[in-house]
Design a protein around this motif. Structure first.
Motif, mmCIF file in Angstrom:
data_model
loop_
_atom_site.group_PDB
_atom_site.id
_atom_site.type_symbol
_atom_site.label_atom_id
_atom_site.label_comp_id
_atom_site.label_asym_id
_atom_site.label_seq_id
_atom_site.Cartn_x
_atom_site.Cartn_y
_atom_site.Cartn_z
ATOM 1 N N VAL A 52 0.887 -1.152 -0.086
ATOM 2 C CA VAL A 52 -0.067 0.053 -0.004
ATOM 3 C C VAL A 52 0.776 1.234 -0.074
ATOM 4 C CG1 VAL A 52 -1.963 -1.187 1.038
ATOM 5 C CG2 VAL A 52 -0.233 0.246 2.539
ATOM 6 N N ASP A 53 0.127 2.438 -0.531
ATOM 7 C CA ASP A 53 1.055 3.623 -0.533
ATOM 8 C C ASP A 53 0.762 4.233 0.889
ATOM 9 O OD1 ASP A 53 1.865 3.717 -3.017
ATOM 10 O OD2 ASP A 53 -0.253 4.365 -3.766
ATOM 11 N N LEU A 54 2.108 4.476 1.476
ATOM 12 C CA LEU A 54 2.156 5.124 2.769
ATOM 13 C C LEU A 54 2.612 6.600 2.684
ATOM 14 C CD1 LEU A 54 1.957 4.697 5.858
ATOM 15 C CD2 LEU A 54 4.315 4.186 5.947
ATOM 16 N N VAL A 55 2.196 7.371 3.514
ATOM 17 C CA VAL A 55 2.736 8.894 3.524
ATOM 18 C C VAL A 55 3.550 8.997 4.811
ATOM 19 C CG1 VAL A 55 2.119 11.163 3.625
ATOM 20 C CG2 VAL A 55 0.777 9.667 2.063
ATOM 21 N N PRO A 56 4.534 9.150 4.948
ATOM 22 C CA PRO A 56 5.497 9.225 6.159
ATOM 23 C C PRO A 56 4.864 10.436 6.944
ATOM 24 C CG PRO A 56 6.954 10.086 4.329
ATOM 25 C CD PRO A 56 5.580 9.344 3.771
ATOM 26 N N SER A 57 4.407 10.346 8.109
ATOM 27 C CA SER A 57 4.184 11.423 9.065
ATOM 28 C C SER A 57 4.357 11.251 10.182
ATOM 29 C CB SER A 57 2.368 11.456 8.834
ATOM 30 O OG SER A 57 1.901 10.347 9.137
ATOM 31 N N TYR A 293 5.700 6.179 -0.180
ATOM 32 C CA TYR A 293 6.410 4.805 -0.616
ATOM 33 C C TYR A 293 5.507 3.730 -0.452
ATOM 34 C CZ TYR A 293 7.480 4.705 4.154
ATOM 35 O OH TYR A 293 7.428 4.706 5.753
ATOM 36 N N LYS A 294 5.827 2.518 -0.946
ATOM 37 C CA LYS A 294 4.999 1.512 -0.778
ATOM 38 C C LYS A 294 5.717 0.522 0.311
ATOM 39 C CE LYS A 294 3.298 1.111 -5.394
ATOM 40 N NZ LYS A 294 1.939 1.058 -5.163
ATOM 41 N N VAL A 295 4.552 0.061 1.187
ATOM 42 C CA VAL A 295 4.931 -0.875 2.156
ATOM 43 C C VAL A 295 3.851 -1.852 2.302
ATOM 44 C CG1 VAL A 295 6.277 1.226 3.689
ATOM 45 C CG2 VAL A 295 3.634 0.751 4.175
ATOM 46 N N ILE A 296 4.301 -3.033 3.152
ATOM 47 C CA ILE A 296 3.395 -4.145 3.450
ATOM 48 C C ILE A 296 2.834 -3.770 4.627
ATOM 49 C CG2 ILE A 296 3.258 -6.304 3.651
ATOM 50 C CD1 ILE A 296 5.175 -6.963 1.571
ATOM 51 N N THR A 297 1.793 -3.886 5.020
ATOM 52 C CA THR A 297 0.938 -3.559 6.173
ATOM 53 C C THR A 297 0.264 -4.850 6.725
ATOM 54 O OG1 THR A 297 -0.877 -2.463 5.533
ATOM 55 C CG2 THR A 297 0.973 -1.103 6.203
ATOM 56 N N VAL A 298 0.191 -5.288 7.770
ATOM 57 C CA VAL A 298 -0.773 -6.396 8.332
ATOM 58 C C VAL A 298 -1.435 -5.787 9.639
ATOM 59 C CG1 VAL A 298 0.555 -8.052 7.378
ATOM 60 C CG2 VAL A 298 1.172 -7.334 9.886
ATOM 61 N N PRO A 299 -2.498 -6.514 10.124
ATOM 62 C CA PRO A 299 -3.057 -6.211 11.217
ATOM 63 C C PRO A 299 -2.326 -6.498 12.384
ATOM 64 C CG PRO A 299 -4.783 -7.177 9.903
ATOM 65 C CD PRO A 299 -3.438 -7.448 9.099
#
Length: 365
Positions: A52-57, A293-299
């Motif tokens: 997913v696309d992640l916005v660093p914040s 940037y793209k990252v993999i996320t899981v619950p």
């Protein structure tokens, strides 16, 4: 005849034996308690690991305050005779808010005015005398000593007039303090002033807050301060308005850390022309600190930690296989997986604390 009877006698038992044997072989009397096959597979739910696309914040919690907040207090002691405003009322700078009893101050101002008139008359008389003695002195009709005496009287009268004028100004100013005016445009808040109340100088009676623009005030740790800049854009959410995002910008950064918290106060300015945002509301602030940037996320429920090492279980061939992973930032209910997991893998998201590496599982919806 006897031989036939003997033959029948032997045939009947043989037929019975054969029949009983066939019945037992058919399983009619077989045990009904045969061991059943038990399925011990744990029921699990899975999701597909996706990028997913992640916005660093950076995310902070804080509270709102008015852009301008002025505390209204009395400058003199007195009894409140009238309160002109109520909480929440919009006022302009200079509008009267409270009136104190000022009879004594009015009398003092009047006496000061009379004293100025008297001093003015004395000054004018002394000035005329001085001018007359000076003319006579120039003609030789009077002595220098008489001229000096007239000059001294003029200076005294001038000093008396100056003192009386200063006293009048002070008296009139004290009298003007009897009406307490709004120092700024804004809304009245925290009003404690009541008719009949005796007040002293400095006692807070109310505040007037300009909330056309408000600040979301947050505390930033030193390690994160380098990622916060003046002019940086921010998204602000308020519990009172679920689903609504207010746009803000970093406007003020305190250059010194708080003595107790060792954190830096940062103010995010938000336009509030509609007046929806009120000082004192809790706010959640998200500051964008870089590009997507793209990252993999899981619950979060999918990640298991043992002895400081993080794992997830991946479904492969009906079995739960344990994968060691490196995790990143935690955002709400998800965790970023920095390594150890590939897009498309089926990640088990429940009951992970009950699984062992290689356990048979079955997927449920």
């Amino acid at each position: 005849m006897n031989r036939l009877k003997q033959t029948k006698f032997w045939i009947i038992p043989i037929v019975l034996i054969i029949g009983i044997t066939l019945v037992f072989r058919s399983g009619v009397f077989a045990s009904k308690d045969k061991t059943k096959v038990v399925d011990n597979s744990l029921s699990v739910k899975v999701i597909e690991a996706q990028q997913v696309d992640l916005v660093p914040s950076l995310t902070f919690t804080g509270s709102l305050e008015g852009q301008v907040s002025a505390t209204v207090s009395a400058k003199i002691s007195g009894l409140i005779e009238e309160v002109f405003v109520q909480e929440g009322q919009q006022v302009k700078a200079g509008d009267p808010l409270v009136r104190l009893g000022t009879v004594e101050l009015a009398n003092a101002a009047r006496q000061a005015s009379d004293a100025v008139n008297k001093a003015q008359a004395n000054y004018e008389l002394a000035l005329n005398d001085f001018n007359r003695y000076q003319t006579l002195y120039e003609k030789g009709a009077t002595s220098e000593q008489q001229l000096d005496n007239a000059k001294a009287k003029l200076k005294t009268a001038q000093a008396d007039l100056s003192s009386a004028t200063a006293n009048q100004s002070s008296s009139e100013q004290q009298y003007s303090y009897g009406v307490i005016n709004s120092p700024v445009d804004g809304l009245v808040a925290n009003k404690t002033a009541t008719v009949g109340q005796v007040v002293s100088p400095g006692l807070a009676l109310m505040t007037v807050q300009d909330i056309n623009q408000v600040y979301a005030v947050v505390n930033v740790e030193q390690k994160e301060l380098g990622r916060v800049k003046i002019g940086q854009k921010a998204n602000v959410t308020i519990d009172a308005y679920p689903g609504k995002v207010f746009s803000g910008v970093v406007d003020i950064m305190n250059p010194e850390a708080g003595s107790a918290s060792r954190m830096f106060r940062v103010k995010i300015k938000i336009d509030n022309a509609s007046g929806e945002l009120k000082p004192g509301m809790f706010a959640k602030v998200q500051l964008t600190t870089g590009n997507n940037y793209k990252v993999i996320t899981v619950p979060q429920a999918a990640v298991l930690q043992k002895q400081g090492i993080n794992y997830v279980f991946v479904l492969e061939g009906g079995k739960a296989l344990r994968h060691q992973v490196e995790i990143g930032e935690i955002s709400e209910n998800t965790i970023i997986i920095k390594s150890g997991l590939q897009p498309g893998e089926q990640v088990i998201i429940n009951s992970v604390n009950r699984l062992n590496d290689g356990d048979a599982v079955k997927v449920t919806q």
